[in-house]
Design a protein around this motif. Structure first.
Motif, PDB file in Angstrom:
ATOM      1  N   ASP A  84       6.175   7.680  37.378  1.00 51.24           N
ATOM      2  CA  ASP A  84       5.750   7.577  35.981  1.00 51.24           C
ATOM      3  C   ASP A  84       6.618   8.449  35.084  1.00 51.24           C
ATOM      4  O   ASP A  84       7.030   8.031  33.994  1.00 51.24           O
ATOM      5  N   SER A  89       2.155   5.136  48.607  1.00 45.37           N
ATOM      6  CA  SER A  89       0.953   4.293  48.600  1.00 45.37           C
ATOM      7  C   SER A  89       0.682   3.605  49.929  1.00 45.37           C
ATOM      8  O   SER A  89      -0.349   2.955  50.089  1.00 45.37           O
ATOM      9  N   THR A 135      -2.187   5.556  43.462  1.00 44.64           N
ATOM     10  CA  THR A 135      -2.025   4.396  42.593  1.00 44.64           C
ATOM     11  C   THR A 135      -1.031   4.715  41.482  1.00 44.64           C
ATOM     12  O   THR A 135      -0.784   5.888  41.170  1.00 44.64           O
ATOM     13  N   GLN A 136      -0.509   3.664  40.885  1.00 45.75           N
ATOM     14  CA  GLN A 136       0.483   3.836  39.830  1.00 45.75           C
ATOM     15  C   GLN A 136      -0.201   3.824  38.464  1.00 45.75           C
ATOM     16  O   GLN A 136      -1.155   3.073  38.234  1.00 45.75           O
ATOM     17  N   ASN A 137       0.293   4.650  37.555  1.00 43.53           N
ATOM     18  CA  ASN A 137      -0.209   4.676  36.180  1.00 43.53           C
ATOM     19  C   ASN A 137       0.462   3.548  35.406  1.00 43.53           C
ATOM     20  O   ASN A 137       1.616   3.655  35.009  1.00 43.53           O
ATOM     21  N   THR A 138      -0.271   2.458  35.215  1.00 47.27           N
ATOM     22  CA  THR A 138       0.346   1.302  34.571  1.00 47.27           C
ATOM     23  C   THR A 138       0.699   1.549  33.106  1.00 47.27           C
ATOM     24  O   THR A 138       1.504   0.822  32.530  1.00 47.27           O
ATOM     25  N   ALA A 139       0.133   2.603  32.508  1.00 50.07           N
ATOM     26  CA  ALA A 139       0.469   2.909  31.117  1.00 50.07           C
ATOM     27  C   ALA A 139       1.946   3.209  30.956  1.00 50.07           C
ATOM     28  O   ALA A 139       2.557   2.904  29.917  1.00 50.07           O
ATOM     29  N   SER A 140       2.562   3.810  31.990  1.00 48.89           N
ATOM     30  CA  SER A 140       3.981   4.148  31.891  1.00 48.89           C
ATOM     31  C   SER A 140       4.854   2.898  31.834  1.00 48.89           C
ATOM     32  O   SER A 140       5.995   2.949  31.358  1.00 48.89           O
ATOM     33  N   LEU A 141       4.338   1.773  32.312  1.00 43.76           N
ATOM     34  CA  LEU A 141       5.133   0.551  32.338  1.00 43.76           C
ATOM     35  C   LEU A 141       5.438   0.029  30.940  1.00 43.76           C
ATOM     36  O   LEU A 141       6.373  -0.754  30.757  1.00 43.76           O
TER      37      LEU A 141
END
Length: 343
Positions: A234, A254, A260-266
């Motif tokens: 991220d 993972s 889990t990945q922080n999808t906000a960074s996408l």
């Protein structure tokens, strides 16, 4: 009467699917007669078993780039072995071959499914199931084909002391990039600096990664070679430059679950018109001879540094898998199944 052990094939079979880390209880060890090759087949005595992080994914019920490992069958394994019986003219006893020999001592396969290895004098045989094989091809093609770097750009590599990451760092430097490696622990970071010549190294275990990235990459990051995922990924995405590229090789953090990945960074990919692309090394097998030829020359002259850790015996396989996931291994993790010499 039981047959002598040297006339039996020791095999590790997946008995149950792990939900977290892999343990000895997930395998059953069996012994079967040594297989005989049929027409067009060869019998191989496996010498080395590669332990990649993705081996954990093969044990899940969900399909990856391999079909799910069937329960009760010999565990899938990437091997280097020696031909000891052949019924195909393309391979002869004494030839070394790479293949999917499984987690067992002996395997039989069609000759066309095996790749003949021609070791160069002075280069260890084990290198041909590591730096001079899929790890080298993954590093070289992932960086050049997906990352598309240009001299002078900034490249950040996670798991930078690992089997793939360490090669990416050195290849990036040879291509004229500013390379920043992220690794865990003073020993790994020291090896990257002192042996591989990577000047900019971040120890994620003892340093503030975000602060160090800002200091080392004040104008942002052009290429990320991502092996780990999680919070550091991220941070890297958030620091991409306009038209930056993320080479998604793996997300090892993972594989055992829990991260889990922080999808906000996408959203940064949108805002920076950046690109993140995953890839499979199988898509670049057509470049195998070309790339391995380049890497072999660098290895033979000492211009490309690598590490191989070998544990002895199939009974060390679970320990080897654990070492990979806890970052205890140095470079490529192999298990030695049998001796290199022909019988």
């Amino acid at each position: 009467m039981n047959a002598p052990l040297d006339t039996l094939n020791v095999q590790w079979r997946l008995a149950s699917r792990p939900t977290g880390e892999v343990g000895r209880e997930h395998f059953e060890v069996t012994r079967a007669p040594i297989p005989e090759p049929g027409p067009g087949e060869v019998r191989v005595r496996n010498l080395y078993l590669l332990i990649p992080p993705s081996m954990r994914l093969w044990m899940n019920e969900k399909e990856t780039y391999f079909p799910p490992q069937p329960l009760g069958e010999v565990m899938t394994g990437i091997t280097l072995g020696i031909v000891e019986s052949s019924r195909d003219p393309s391979l002869a006893p004494g030839d070394y071959v790479n293949g999917l020999g499984g987690c067992q001592v002996w395997s039989v396969a069609p000759a066309g499914q095996l790749q003949k290895v021609r070791p160069r004098p002075g280069v260890p045989l084990a290198a041909y199931r590591s730096v001079l094989d899929v790890q080298g091809l993954t590093a070289y093609c992932g960086l050049t084909e997906i990352g598309r770097p240009k001299a002078g750009e900034t490249l950040v590599v996670t798991a930078a002391a690992g089997s793939v990451g360490s090669l990416v760092c050195q290849i990036g430097k040879k291509l004229g990039l500013k390379v920043v490696g992220i690794a865990g622990g003073s020993e790994k970071c020291g090896w990257l600096r002192d042996e591989c010549g990577i000047e900019h190294v971040i120890d994620y275990k003892s340093e503030d990664v975000a602060a160090r990235l800002d200091a080392l990459c004040p104008e942002g990051i052009d290429v990320v070679y991502e092996n780990v995922g999680g919070p550091v990924m991220d941070m890297l995405i958030e620091r991409l430059r306009f038209k930056g590229r993320v080479v998604l090789c793996g997300l090892v953090s993972s594989y055992n679950g829990g991260v889990t990945q922080n999808t906000a960074s996408l959203m940064t990919l949108v805002n920076k018109a950046a690109r993140m692309e995953g890839f499979l090394v199988s898509e670049y097998l057509h470049r195998y001879d070309e790339v391995v030829g380049i890497l072999q020359e660098w290895v033979a002259t000492g211009a490309l540094k690598y590490q191989i850790e070998v544990l002895d015996g199939l009974e060390s396989m679970v320990e080897a898998i654990g070492r990979v996931f806890h970052g205890k291994n140095r470079g490529v993790q192999l298990v030695k199944i049998s001796d290199e010499e022909a019988r």
